[in-house]
Design a protein around this motif. Sequence first.
Motif, short mmCIF file in Angstrom:
data_model
loop_
_atom_site.label_atom_id
_atom_site.label_comp_id
_atom_site.label_asym_id
_atom_site.label_seq_id
_atom_site.Cartn_x
_atom_site.Cartn_y
_atom_site.Cartn_z
N TYR A 111 52.29 -66.38 48.10
CA TYR A 111 53.27 -65.95 49.09
C TYR A 111 53.05 -64.48 49.41
O TYR A 111 52.86 -63.66 48.51
CB TYR A 111 54.70 -66.17 48.59
CG TYR A 111 55.12 -67.62 48.62
CD1 TYR A 111 55.34 -68.28 49.82
CD2 TYR A 111 55.31 -68.34 47.44
CE1 TYR A 111 55.73 -69.61 49.86
CE2 TYR A 111 55.70 -69.67 47.47
CZ TYR A 111 55.90 -70.29 48.67
OH TYR A 111 56.28 -71.61 48.71
N SER A 112 53.08 -64.15 50.68
CA SER A 112 52.87 -62.78 51.13
C SER A 112 54.00 -61.89 50.64
O SER A 112 55.18 -62.23 50.77
CB SER A 112 52.81 -62.75 52.67
OG SER A 112 52.90 -61.42 53.13
N LYS A 124 54.65 -59.18 51.99
CA LYS A 124 55.18 -58.55 53.20
C LYS A 124 56.29 -59.38 53.85
O LYS A 124 57.37 -58.88 54.13
CB LYS A 124 54.05 -58.34 54.21
CG LYS A 124 54.48 -57.60 55.48
CD LYS A 124 53.35 -57.52 56.49
CE LYS A 124 52.31 -56.53 56.01
NZ LYS A 124 51.24 -56.34 57.02
N THR A 140 55.45 -65.49 53.75
CA THR A 140 54.74 -66.66 54.26
C THR A 140 53.59 -67.03 53.32
O THR A 140 53.13 -66.20 52.52
CB THR A 140 54.16 -66.40 55.67
OG1 THR A 140 53.27 -65.27 55.59
CG2 THR A 140 55.27 -66.12 56.67
N ILE A 166 49.92 -67.51 52.27
CA ILE A 166 48.64 -66.92 52.68
C ILE A 166 47.54 -67.40 51.73
O ILE A 166 47.83 -67.90 50.64
CB ILE A 166 48.69 -65.37 52.70
CG1 ILE A 166 49.08 -64.82 51.32
CG2 ILE A 166 49.63 -64.88 53.78
CD1 ILE A 166 48.96 -63.31 51.22
N ASN A 167 46.30 -67.24 52.16
CA ASN A 167 45.12 -67.61 51.37
C ASN A 167 45.18 -69.06 50.87
O ASN A 167 44.84 -69.36 49.73
CB ASN A 167 44.94 -66.66 50.18
CG ASN A 167 44.63 -65.25 50.63
OD1 ASN A 167 43.86 -65.05 51.57
ND2 ASN A 167 45.24 -64.27 49.99
#
Length: 197
Positions: free
Chosen positions: A177-178, A180, A183, A185-186
Motif C-alpha cells: 500500500y502506498s 502517500k 492505493t 502499488i507494485n
Amino acid sequence: MRKYRQFVIGLLVGGALMFAMPSMAAVVKQYALTEVGYPIEVNGTSYVNSQLPILNYQSNTYIPLRAVGNLLGANVNWNSVLKRVEIRNGEEQSAQNNAFRNVRASGTAGHYTVTGEGRVFEATMNYAVEDGHDYLLEKSYALDEGAPAWSEFTLNISIPHKQLPINGTLTLELFEYSAKDGTRINTLSVPLETFLP
C-alpha cells in the motif's frame, strides 16, 4: 395501375435483397472444423480426450492449448488481471517487478507455498488470492527488513475446498500500500492453479 404498383414494389424488394445478401454474407463467417483421426504425440505421450478433440481447419491441426502445455510440462494459465493466456515452462524466469523478485509458487488443490524476495516500505508486504471474480483472502506479511533491502519470504496459503473455482484460475497478487495515498502499488500477479470443469 395495381399491376404497376405491384411491379414497382417487387422491383424495390428485389433490389433491396440483391444489395443486402452480399452484406449479410460478409458478416457471417463460417469455419468448417473436422475432428481428426490421426494421433498427436508429444515426447512419446499421446493426446487423448473425447470431450476436447483434436480438430482440423484448412489443413491445420488444432489441439487445446492447456493439453499441449501439460504434455510439454509447461503451465498454461489465464491471467484475469491482464486478460491474456500465459504459458510458462521450467526454463522461464520467476515472476518479478520492482518490489518482488524470484517469486515461485507450488502446490495444488488449495494448498500453496510461495517463496521469493520483497523490497517494500516499512517491511510490510500484502497479498491477496482471487479466482477471477472475487477475492478469497487478503493478508499482510512482515519482512525482516524494509526497502531498500531485499528480504526473503515464504507464504503458506490455504483456500478451503468449497471456495475453489470449478472453472477458473486462482491468482496470487503481491502488493504494497502506498504511504502517500493508500492505493495498491507494485502489484505482481502469480498464477497458483487453473481449474477446469
